[in-house]
Scaffold this motif. Structure first.
Motif, PDB file in Angstrom:
ATOM      1  N   TRP A  45       0.932  -1.261   0.048  1.00 15.50           N
ATOM      2  CA  TRP A  45      -0.144  -0.097  -0.065  1.00 15.50           C
ATOM      3  C   TRP A  45       0.856   1.198   0.018  1.00 15.50           C
ATOM      4  N   ARG A  46       2.063   1.185   0.644  1.00 11.96           N
ATOM      5  CA  ARG A  46       2.759   2.451   0.838  1.00 11.96           C
ATOM      6  C   ARG A  46       3.368   2.485  -0.591  1.00 11.96           C
ATOM      7  N   MET A  47       3.987   1.823  -1.371  1.00 10.27           N
ATOM      8  CA  MET A  47       4.346   1.787  -2.587  1.00 10.27           C
ATOM      9  C   MET A  47       2.989   2.236  -3.666  1.00 10.27           C
ATOM     10  N   VAL A  48       1.940   1.524  -3.476  1.00 14.25           N
ATOM     11  CA  VAL A  48       0.871   2.290  -4.332  1.00 14.25           C
ATOM     12  C   VAL A  48       0.433   3.935  -4.172  1.00 14.25           C
ATOM     13  N   ILE A  49       0.508   3.967  -3.052  1.00 12.78           N
ATOM     14  CA  ILE A  49       0.181   5.460  -2.442  1.00 12.78           C
ATOM     15  C   ILE A  49       1.385   6.333  -3.040  1.00 12.78           C
TER      16      ILE A  49
ATOM     17  N   ALA B 115       0.165   9.312  -5.695  1.00 12.82           N
ATOM     18  CA  ALA B 115       0.609  10.603  -5.241  1.00 12.82           C
ATOM     19  C   ALA B 115       1.446  11.371  -6.337  1.00 12.82           C
ATOM     20  N   GLY B 116       2.493  10.771  -6.683  1.00 13.12           N
ATOM     21  CA  GLY B 116       3.300  11.145  -7.846  1.00 13.12           C
ATOM     22  C   GLY B 116       2.395  11.644  -8.982  1.00 13.12           C
TER      23      GLY B 116
ATOM     24  N   ALA C 261       8.534  10.253 -11.213  1.00 12.84           N
ATOM     25  CA  ALA C 261       8.854  10.467  -9.843  1.00 12.84           C
ATOM     26  C   ALA C 261       8.278   9.473  -8.795  1.00 12.84           C
ATOM     27  N   GLY C 262       6.778   8.938  -9.142  1.00 17.53           N
ATOM     28  CA  GLY C 262       6.274   7.983  -8.310  1.00 17.53           C
ATOM     29  C   GLY C 262       7.111   6.566  -8.458  1.00 17.53           C
ATOM     30  N   VAL C 263       7.497   6.188  -9.510  1.00 19.19           N
ATOM     31  CA  VAL C 263       8.350   4.974  -9.990  1.00 19.19           C
ATOM     32  C   VAL C 263       9.625   5.140  -9.013  1.00 19.19           C
ATOM     33  N   LEU C 264      10.416   6.297  -9.421  1.00 21.37           N
ATOM     34  CA  LEU C 264      11.581   6.384  -8.806  1.00 21.37           C
ATOM     35  C   LEU C 264      11.499   6.341  -7.096  1.00 21.37           C
TER      36      LEU C 264
END
Length: 108
Positions: free
Chosen positions: A41-45, A49-50, A82-85
């Motif tokens: 969930w942290r990674m999805v968020i 968010a990015g 940015a989200g993927v990074l």
């Protein structure tokens, strides 16, 4: 309070059951098995968010300058990158922590 009293009674019952079985008191319930879901969930968020931040900046700049989809698409793609990074950094951090934990277990 009733909840505190119930929790105390439950602990006492668990200890009596463990004693009757001949073993030690049971280990308290931990959230270790939830950690994988929390990390996911942290990674999805982080990814969402990015995307949303990039989308918002692009939409705001398009509205400000009167250019409709140019900045929206550009900043949405930048937000995705940015989200993927950020997801990759989080995964690397988690992996390093697990490797350190495993090394500590092997030493101890």
């Amino acid at each position: 309070m009733a909840d505190d009293h119930d929790a105390d009674r439950l602990k006492a019952l668990e200890q009596r059951i463990a004693k009757a079985k001949g073993g030690d008191a049971p280990k308290p319930h931990t959230e270790e098995h939830y950690s994988q879901a929390q990390l996911a969930w942290r990674m999805v968020i982080e990814l969402v968010a990015g995307l949303l931040i990039g989308f918002g900046i692009g939409l705001g700049l398009d509205t400000l300058f009167g250019t409709q989809p140019i900045f929206l698409m550009l900043f949405t793609l930048l937000g995705f990158a940015a989200g993927v990074l950020t997801m990759v950094r989080s995964a690397r951090e988690i992996q390093e922590k697990r490797l350190a934990d495993e090394a500590a277990k092997k030493k101890g």
